[in-house]
Write an enzyme that holds these catalytic residues in place. Structure first.
Site, PDB file in Angstrom:
ATOM      1  N   SER A   1      -9.572  -0.795  -0.452  1.00 38.22           N
ATOM      2  CA  SER A   1      -9.350  -2.541  -0.749  1.00 38.22           C
ATOM      3  C   SER A   1     -10.697  -3.077  -0.866  1.00 38.22           C
ATOM      4  O   SER A   1     -11.569  -3.022  -1.787  1.00 38.22           O
ATOM      5  CB  SER A   1      -8.607  -3.137   0.451  1.00 38.22           C
ATOM      6  OG  SER A   1      -9.375  -2.660   1.738  1.00 38.22           O
TER       7      SER A   1
ATOM      8  N   HIS B   1      -5.784  -2.795  -3.600  1.00 36.20           N
ATOM      9  CA  HIS B   1      -4.973  -3.979  -3.047  1.00 36.20           C
ATOM     10  C   HIS B   1      -5.502  -5.142  -3.917  1.00 36.20           C
ATOM     11  O   HIS B   1      -6.589  -5.549  -3.919  1.00 36.20           O
ATOM     12  CB  HIS B   1      -5.207  -4.304  -1.542  1.00 36.20           C
ATOM     13  CG  HIS B   1      -4.444  -3.230  -0.826  1.00 36.20           C
ATOM     14  ND1 HIS B   1      -4.674  -3.284   0.864  1.00 36.20           N
ATOM     15  CD2 HIS B   1      -3.730  -2.261  -1.132  1.00 36.20           C
ATOM     16  CE1 HIS B   1      -4.033  -2.477   1.172  1.00 36.20           C
ATOM     17  NE2 HIS B   1      -3.329  -1.622   0.275  1.00 36.20           N
TER      18      HIS B   1
ATOM     19  N   ASP C   1      -5.070   0.778   6.119  1.00 37.44           N
ATOM     20  CA  ASP C   1      -4.444   1.053   4.802  1.00 37.44           C
ATOM     21  C   ASP C   1      -4.890   2.430   4.390  1.00 37.44           C
ATOM     22  O   ASP C   1      -5.971   3.105   4.706  1.00 37.44           O
ATOM     23  CB  ASP C   1      -4.737   0.159   3.699  1.00 37.44           C
ATOM     24  CG  ASP C   1      -4.419  -1.257   4.126  1.00 37.44           C
ATOM     25  OD1 ASP C   1      -3.297  -1.588   4.399  1.00 37.44           O
ATOM     26  OD2 ASP C   1      -5.309  -2.200   4.074  1.00 37.44           O
TER      27      ASP C   1
END
Length: 330
Positions: free
Chosen positions: A14, A41, A133
């Site tokens: 990300s 993301h 994540d």
């Protein structure tokens, strides 16, 4: 799902990951014997420009993934906006399933699907990013027999994701960004062993990401009800049995790690406090105006009552301000 014979490298990140992919992809060999899939993301709106950005540095052809597109060795694919990137039966699928950790595309579904579809031929890479994540997905890829890699946390713009992945499972390799390209090239040329059967719960979560409709009975296969509500839909959350990281899914399918859930709830509390502050300030202002009007009209008793209300409201304002200030300091 039938295990595919070619090697696949799946990459997720990300914050800072776009620059990281550009840097290490530039060091990959043109003849690397693997396909590459990337999930980063991004927001749900706007143009899909990542393939164009990465293609300027990567020696491999880079494209936005298309649904049911055949997966080819020597090519690289990136998830489009607002779709989970899934690998299944030697092809790419674009999942419309619920968001995971507030994101679609999310990193975890890609890792799980590559683990299920490619077993020991899979290589998963967690890059720089916030919170945790990718940690659950990388652990699932390893459960399917794949090889796991993380960017060295000290080398990452945001070390949270690499650190979380290291905590969640016994990661096979970690390397600084400038060494990742050569490491991946070496890994996909190494012999691979047999793959264990893909766990049923991992395969089920891939189906959710693809868009399979689920209900309470389905979620019961993954976890047990918890006294928590889903920030997305308000439904009951169930705690996923396998961990770390600690995770939750609701009956619709929205998924959160505990870190993401806490972050979302903290934001909701902050918003509620700011709404309460606005209401208290408006009530104090209105009471002052009403007190002034009552004084002008000679209604002294009413004026005293409104002035008391204004004073109480100002006290509420200070209480809420202190609560907001205290949260900002912690």
């Amino acid at each position: 799902m039938q295990e595919s014979g070619d090697r696949v490298i799946c990459i997720g990140g990300s914050l800072g990951a776009i620059a990281a992919v550009m840097e290490f992809c530039g060091t990959l060999s043109r003849d690397i014997p693997a396909a590459i899939c990337v999930a980063i993301h991004t927001g749900a709106r706007g143009p899909n420009l990542l393939a164009e950005i990465f293609g300027k540095k990567c020696p491999l052809p880079f494209a936005i993934a298309a649904d049911e597109q055949k997966l080819e060795v020597g090519r690289a694919y990136v998830a489009p906006r607002d779709r989970h990137l899934i690998v299944r039966d030697g092809a790419l699928r674009l999942g419309i399933g619920p968001r995971e950790n507030l994101s679609r595309p999310a990193v975890d579904p890609l890792f799980r699907s590559v683990g299920v579809s490619h077993g020991s031929r899979a290589v998963g890479v967690v890059l720089t990013g916030l919170l945790d994540d990718g940690a659950a997905g990388l652990a699932d890829l390893k459960r399917c027999g794949g090889v796991t890699v993380v960017q060295n946390p000290g080398d990452a713009e945001a070390p949270d994701m690499p650190l979380a992945a290291l905590r969640a499972s016994d990661v096979d390799y970690r390397a600084p960004l400038h060494e990742l390209g050569s490491l991946l090239d070496k890994l996909v040329r190494m012999p691979f062993g047999p793959s264990p059967p893909a766990p049923a719960d991992v395969r089920f979560e891939v189906e959710i990401a693809l868009g399979r409709s689920i209900g309470a009975d389905d979620v019961a296969q993954l976890g047990d009800p918890a006294p928590l509500s889903c920030p997305d839909c308000g439904g009951v959350l169930s705690q996923v049995r396998r961990s770390p990281p600690l995770r939750f899914r609701c009956q619709v399918g929205h998924a959160y790690t505990a870190e993401w859930l806490e972050s979302k709830q903290e934001t909701s509390v902050d918003e509620a406090l700011r709404v309460a502050l606005r209401i208290a300030e408006e009530r104090a202002m209105l009471a002052r105006k009403m007190a002034a009007e009552a004084r002008q009209e000679g209604r002294n008793a009413a004026a005293l009552l409104f002035e008391k209300t204004a004073k109480e409201s100002r006290a509420h304002v200070e209480t809420v301000r202190n609560a907001i200030g205290g949260r900002c300091k912690t």
